[in-house]
Design an enzyme around this catalytic site. Structure first.
Site, PDB file in Angstrom:
ATOM      1  N   SER A   1      28.039  44.057  49.145  1.00 28.89           N
ATOM      2  CA  SER A   1      28.214  45.334  48.451  1.00 28.89           C
ATOM      3  C   SER A   1      27.112  46.321  48.843  1.00 28.89           C
ATOM      4  O   SER A   1      25.968  45.928  49.089  1.00 28.89           O
ATOM      5  CB  SER A   1      28.163  45.091  46.939  1.00 28.89           C
ATOM      6  OG  SER A   1      27.999  46.310  46.243  1.00 28.89           O
TER       7      SER A   1
ATOM      8  N   HIS B   1      40.097  46.328  42.695  1.00 32.02           N
ATOM      9  CA  HIS B   1      38.689  46.273  42.308  1.00 32.02           C
ATOM     10  C   HIS B   1      38.487  45.253  41.174  1.00 32.02           C
ATOM     11  O   HIS B   1      37.632  45.430  40.306  1.00 32.02           O
ATOM     12  CB  HIS B   1      38.229  47.665  41.848  1.00 32.02           C
ATOM     13  CG  HIS B   1      36.856  48.059  42.309  1.00 32.02           C
ATOM     14  ND1 HIS B   1      36.619  48.975  43.290  1.00 32.02           N
ATOM     15  CD2 HIS B   1      35.629  47.663  41.891  1.00 32.02           C
ATOM     16  CE1 HIS B   1      35.319  49.151  43.456  1.00 32.02           C
ATOM     17  NE2 HIS B   1      34.686  48.348  42.621  1.00 32.02           N
TER      18      HIS B   1
ATOM     19  N   TYR C   1      29.622  42.454  31.723  1.00 30.79           N
ATOM     20  CA  TYR C   1      29.646  43.328  32.906  1.00 30.79           C
ATOM     21  C   TYR C   1      30.440  42.657  34.039  1.00 30.79           C
ATOM     22  O   TYR C   1      31.285  43.282  34.682  1.00 30.79           O
ATOM     23  CB  TYR C   1      28.212  43.648  33.366  1.00 30.79           C
ATOM     24  CG  TYR C   1      28.179  44.279  34.740  1.00 30.79           C
ATOM     25  CD1 TYR C   1      28.568  45.608  34.913  1.00 30.79           C
ATOM     26  CD2 TYR C   1      27.813  43.535  35.860  1.00 30.79           C
ATOM     27  CE1 TYR C   1      28.587  46.186  36.177  1.00 30.79           C
ATOM     28  CE2 TYR C   1      27.826  44.105  37.124  1.00 30.79           C
ATOM     29  CZ  TYR C   1      28.208  45.422  37.281  1.00 30.79           C
ATOM     30  OH  TYR C   1      28.238  45.986  38.522  1.00 30.79           O
TER      31      TYR C   1
ATOM     32  N   GLY D   1      41.600  39.633  43.982  1.00 36.06           N
ATOM     33  CA  GLY D   1      41.939  39.934  42.588  1.00 36.06           C
ATOM     34  C   GLY D   1      42.644  38.783  41.909  1.00 36.06           C
ATOM     35  O   GLY D   1      43.792  38.462  42.243  1.00 36.06           O
TER      36      GLY D   1
ATOM     37  N   GLN E   1      30.263  46.554  52.821  1.00 38.55           N
ATOM     38  CA  GLN E   1      31.123  47.430  52.015  1.00 38.55           C
ATOM     39  C   GLN E   1      30.465  48.784  51.872  1.00 38.55           C
ATOM     40  O   GLN E   1      29.249  48.895  51.713  1.00 38.55           O
ATOM     41  CB  GLN E   1      31.346  46.792  50.640  1.00 38.55           C
ATOM     42  CG  GLN E   1      32.200  47.621  49.687  1.00 38.55           C
ATOM     43  CD  GLN E   1      31.361  48.514  48.776  1.00 38.55           C
ATOM     44  OE1 GLN E   1      30.209  48.183  48.480  1.00 38.55           O
ATOM     45  NE2 GLN E   1      31.914  49.630  48.356  1.00 38.55           N
TER      46      GLN E   1
ATOM     47  N   GLY F   1      35.781  37.784  44.160  1.00 40.41           N
ATOM     48  CA  GLY F   1      34.578  38.519  43.784  1.00 40.41           C
ATOM     49  C   GLY F   1      33.759  37.815  42.713  1.00 40.41           C
ATOM     50  O   GLY F   1      32.551  37.638  42.841  1.00 40.41           O
ATOM     51  N   ARG F   2      34.431  37.384  41.629  1.00 42.42           N
ATOM     52  CA  ARG F   2      33.694  36.814  40.496  1.00 42.42           C
ATOM     53  C   ARG F   2      33.349  35.343  40.691  1.00 42.42           C
ATOM     54  O   ARG F   2      32.345  34.869  40.140  1.00 42.42           O
ATOM     55  CB  ARG F   2      34.496  36.988  39.198  1.00 42.42           C
ATOM     56  CG  ARG F   2      34.595  38.450  38.748  1.00 42.42           C
ATOM     57  CD  ARG F   2      35.396  38.559  37.475  1.00 42.42           C
ATOM     58  NE  ARG F   2      35.498  39.928  36.989  1.00 42.42           N
ATOM     59  CZ  ARG F   2      36.406  40.817  37.389  1.00 42.42           C
ATOM     60  NH1 ARG F   2      37.290  40.484  38.324  1.00 42.42           N
ATOM     61  NH2 ARG F   2      36.433  42.034  36.889  1.00 42.42           N
TER      62      ARG F   2
ATOM     63  N   ARG G   1      42.008  32.224  41.163  1.00 44.15           N
ATOM     64  CA  ARG G   1      41.229  31.244  40.399  1.00 44.15           C
ATOM     65  C   ARG G   1      41.584  29.810  40.766  1.00 44.15           C
ATOM     66  O   ARG G   1      41.016  28.865  40.230  1.00 44.15           O
ATOM     67  CB  ARG G   1      41.462  31.427  38.880  1.00 44.15           C
ATOM     68  CG  ARG G   1      41.127  32.827  38.374  1.00 44.15           C
ATOM     69  CD  ARG G   1      39.640  33.127  38.388  1.00 44.15           C
ATOM     70  NE  ARG G   1      39.351  34.479  37.922  1.00 44.15           N
ATOM     71  CZ  ARG G   1      39.170  35.530  38.722  1.00 44.15           C
ATOM     72  NH1 ARG G   1      39.243  35.393  40.053  1.00 44.15           N
ATOM     73  NH2 ARG G   1      38.900  36.711  38.228  1.00 44.15           N
TER      74      ARG G   1
HETATM   75  C1  LIG Z   1      30.522  42.630  38.992  1.00 46.67           C
HETATM   76  C2  LIG Z   1      31.390  43.188  40.075  1.00 46.67           C
HETATM   77  C3  LIG Z   1      30.891  44.156  40.911  1.00 46.67           C
HETATM   78  C4  LIG Z   1      31.683  44.682  41.923  1.00 46.67           C
HETATM   79  N1  LIG Z   1      31.141  45.565  42.796  1.00 46.67           N
HETATM   80  C5  LIG Z   1      31.900  46.056  43.799  1.00 46.67           C
HETATM   81  C6  LIG Z   1      31.314  46.938  44.764  1.00 46.67           C
HETATM   82  O1  LIG Z   1      30.133  47.241  44.724  1.00 46.67           O
HETATM   83  N2  LIG Z   1      32.148  47.431  45.719  1.00 46.67           N
HETATM   84  C7  LIG Z   1      33.474  47.084  45.797  1.00 46.67           C
HETATM   85  O2  LIG Z   1      34.176  47.554  46.678  1.00 46.67           O
HETATM   86  N3  LIG Z   1      34.022  46.227  44.924  1.00 46.67           N
HETATM   87  C8  LIG Z   1      33.265  45.707  43.936  1.00 46.67           C
HETATM   88  N4  LIG Z   1      33.811  44.815  43.062  1.00 46.67           N
HETATM   89  C9  LIG Z   1      35.217  44.397  43.233  1.00 46.67           C
HETATM   90  C10 LIG Z   1      35.321  43.158  44.133  1.00 46.67           C
HETATM   91  O3  LIG Z   1      35.017  43.487  45.467  1.00 46.67           O
HETATM   92  C11 LIG Z   1      36.713  42.557  44.126  1.00 46.67           C
HETATM   93  O4  LIG Z   1      37.657  43.540  44.451  1.00 46.67           O
HETATM   94  C12 LIG Z   1      37.104  41.901  42.814  1.00 46.67           C
HETATM   95  O5  LIG Z   1      36.010  41.261  42.219  1.00 46.67           O
HETATM   96  C13 LIG Z   1      38.202  40.894  43.076  1.00 46.67           C
HETATM   97  O6  LIG Z   1      38.650  40.323  41.889  1.00 46.67           O
HETATM   98  P1  LIG Z   1      38.162  38.885  41.360  1.00 46.67           P
HETATM   99  O7  LIG Z   1      36.800  39.091  40.808  1.00 46.67           O
HETATM  100  O8  LIG Z   1      39.174  38.570  40.325  1.00 46.67           O
HETATM  101  O9  LIG Z   1      38.158  37.934  42.528  1.00 46.67           O
HETATM  102  C14 LIG Z   1      33.029  44.258  42.056  1.00 46.67           C
HETATM  103  C15 LIG Z   1      33.526  43.278  41.205  1.00 46.67           C
HETATM  104  C16 LIG Z   1      32.724  42.743  40.229  1.00 46.67           C
HETATM  105  C17 LIG Z   1      33.297  41.671  39.349  1.00 46.67           C
END
Ligand SMILES: Cc1cc2nc3c(=O)[nH]c(=O)nc-3n(C[C@H](O)[C@H](O)[C@H](O)COP(=O)(O)O)c2cc1C
Length: 390
Positions: A114, A258, A32, A290, A136, A312-313, A293
């Site tokens: 979030s 995203h 996930y 995005g 957010q 995000g991750r 790393r």
């Molecule tokens: C598990 C997960 C849940 C996410 N949930 C949201 C969210 O609720 N709202 C949102 O705008 N972006 C969400 N995102 C996107 C992140 O805000 C972000 O754009 C993205 O993780 C950036 O990429 P990275 O993980 O490679 O850093 C989510 C990303 C992940 C991995």
């Protein structure tokens, strides 16, 4: 030898943190978090795009006191990196977003929470130590439900509203079908309006939890007018939409896809950055998330026009690995790597990072400057004493 310390020999890079964190997550939650939509083309390209660009180091510069600090959400931050909003941090570790927030506060960086966070916005902002928080918002059909989240964020002291605009509908995330993804029955999503089914918050016909797929620029303007918080639009990938965002009154855009979880095949964010920055930089803020790393990825994004970067991750892998301490470890790694990259590129401050530090390798093995380096950068260089002496 000016060698920075690595406190944990098992985790000396974000790739290590991903591996070790994922090991603890199990298949359903590991996939996930780590996967995205469809064939993961955009997810993988987000990181690969950074690797397609090389660095042009500059030497014999005094880098004994590198300053990575900048401003974000009206607050001084220790480096140009913060935490993107990501749902369900408590699936990674019981401390959830409160643990993430503590690590952000300790490091002096900002965090965006979030809508689907597992901790309340007030509990998260309560961990702050002068760093700022954003909330957010994914627009749902029922306007009052949107306002419920906005008002709670204002009350909790959030300094920005991050409106996700790439979510007219949810991307097709194959892992969720294959694994029959579900949330533990005890999991709470306290920022949703009361009465919304927390175990099915983004599906069904409830207007309080269904994404508004009739969301247009008029509603963006209405939302901006309805809050005292500056509004950033997250999920912009084109110059056209960046200009419309600026016209609508946004304070900034976050160049984002995203994390490859929405439209598979969309541009990598690093590839999209230049067009957006050329269109609106100086008029509104340009942020990016995005695929980051490494500290050198942050450097490259700044060189190409980003004012600020987000991950995000990374905090999720940190949480899964070792709770708040794991998040802090991820931040230390990125911070050290950015420091080394700036030092070896001869940059004392973020303002010293320029497009001329980047090169793109070509098919014939030669490198090319990015865009119009020769015109714009040489014009800047000509004004400096350095070039006068060349
Ligand atoms: C598990 C997960 C849940 C996410 N949930 C949201 C969210 O609720 N709202 C949102 O705008 N972006 C969400 N995102 C996107 C992140 O805000 C972000 O754009 C993205 O993780 C950036 O990429 P990275 O993980 O490679 O850093 C989510 C990303 C992940 C991995």
């Amino acid at each position: 030898m000016n060698r920075l310390q690595c406190p944990d020999p098992r985790v000396v890079s974000i790739a290590d943190l991903q591996r070790e964190g994922t090991r603890k997550l199990g298949k359903m939650y590991g996939e996930y978090y780590n996967e995205g939509s469809m064939d993961l083309i955009t997810l993988n390209d987000n990181s690969a795009a950074f690797d397609r660009v090389r660095l042009r180091p500059r030497v014999c510069v005094d880098v004994s006191a590198v300053d990575m600090s900048t401003e974000c959400f009206g607050t001084q931050v220790s480096m140009p990196l913060g935490f993107s909003p990501a749902a369900f941090h408590a699936l990674a570790h019981p401390s959830g977003e409160v643990g993430t927030s503590r690590a952000a506060a300790k490091a002096g960086i900002n965090m965006v929470l979030s809508t689907y966070a597992t901790a309340s916005v007030s509990d998260v902002t309560a961990q702050g130590r002068g760093n700022a928080y954003g909330m957010q918002l994914s627009m749902v059909v029922d306007w009052d439900s949107n306002l419920h989240i906005v008002r709670n964020a204002e009350r909790a002291g959030c300094r920005a509203l991050v409106l996700t605009v790439d979510c007219a509908c949810l991307g097709r995330r194959l892992n969720e079908y294959r694994n029959e993804f579900c949330l533990p029955p005890t999991l709470q999503l306290p920022n949703l309006p009361p009465g919304v089914d927390v175990h099915n918050p983004v599906a069904g016909n409830d207007p309080r939890s269904s994404y508004d797929n009739a969301f247009t620029w008029d509603k963006v303007k209405r939302l901006i007018a309805s809050t005292s918080m500056p509004v950033y639009l997250k999920g912009i990938l084109t110059a056209e939409d960046a200009i419309l965002a600026a016209n609508a009154g946004a304070t900034g855009v976050i160049v984002s896809n995203h994390g490859g979880r929405q439209l598979d095949g969309a541009l990598a964010t690093f590839d999209a950055l230049e067009g957006v920055a050329n269109a609106v930089k100086g008029r509104i803020e340009v942020h990016l998330d995005g695929g980051i790393r490494r500290g050198s990825d942050i450097f490259k994004a700044i060189a190409l026009g980003a004012d600020h970067c987000w991950v995000g991750r990374v905090p999720i892998w940190g949480l899964a690995y070792d709770g708040e301490d794991g998040v802090s470890l991820g931040l230390k790694i990125l911070r050290d790597e950015l420091l080394i990259t700036m030092s070896l590129c001869g940059c004392r401050t973020l303002k010293d990072i320029r497009r001329s530090h980047l090169a793109r390798m070509q098919a014939d093995g030669t490198w090319a400057a990015l865009a119009d380096f020769r015109r714009s950068e040489l014009a800047v260089l000509r004004e400096t004493e350095q070039v006068a002496k060349l």
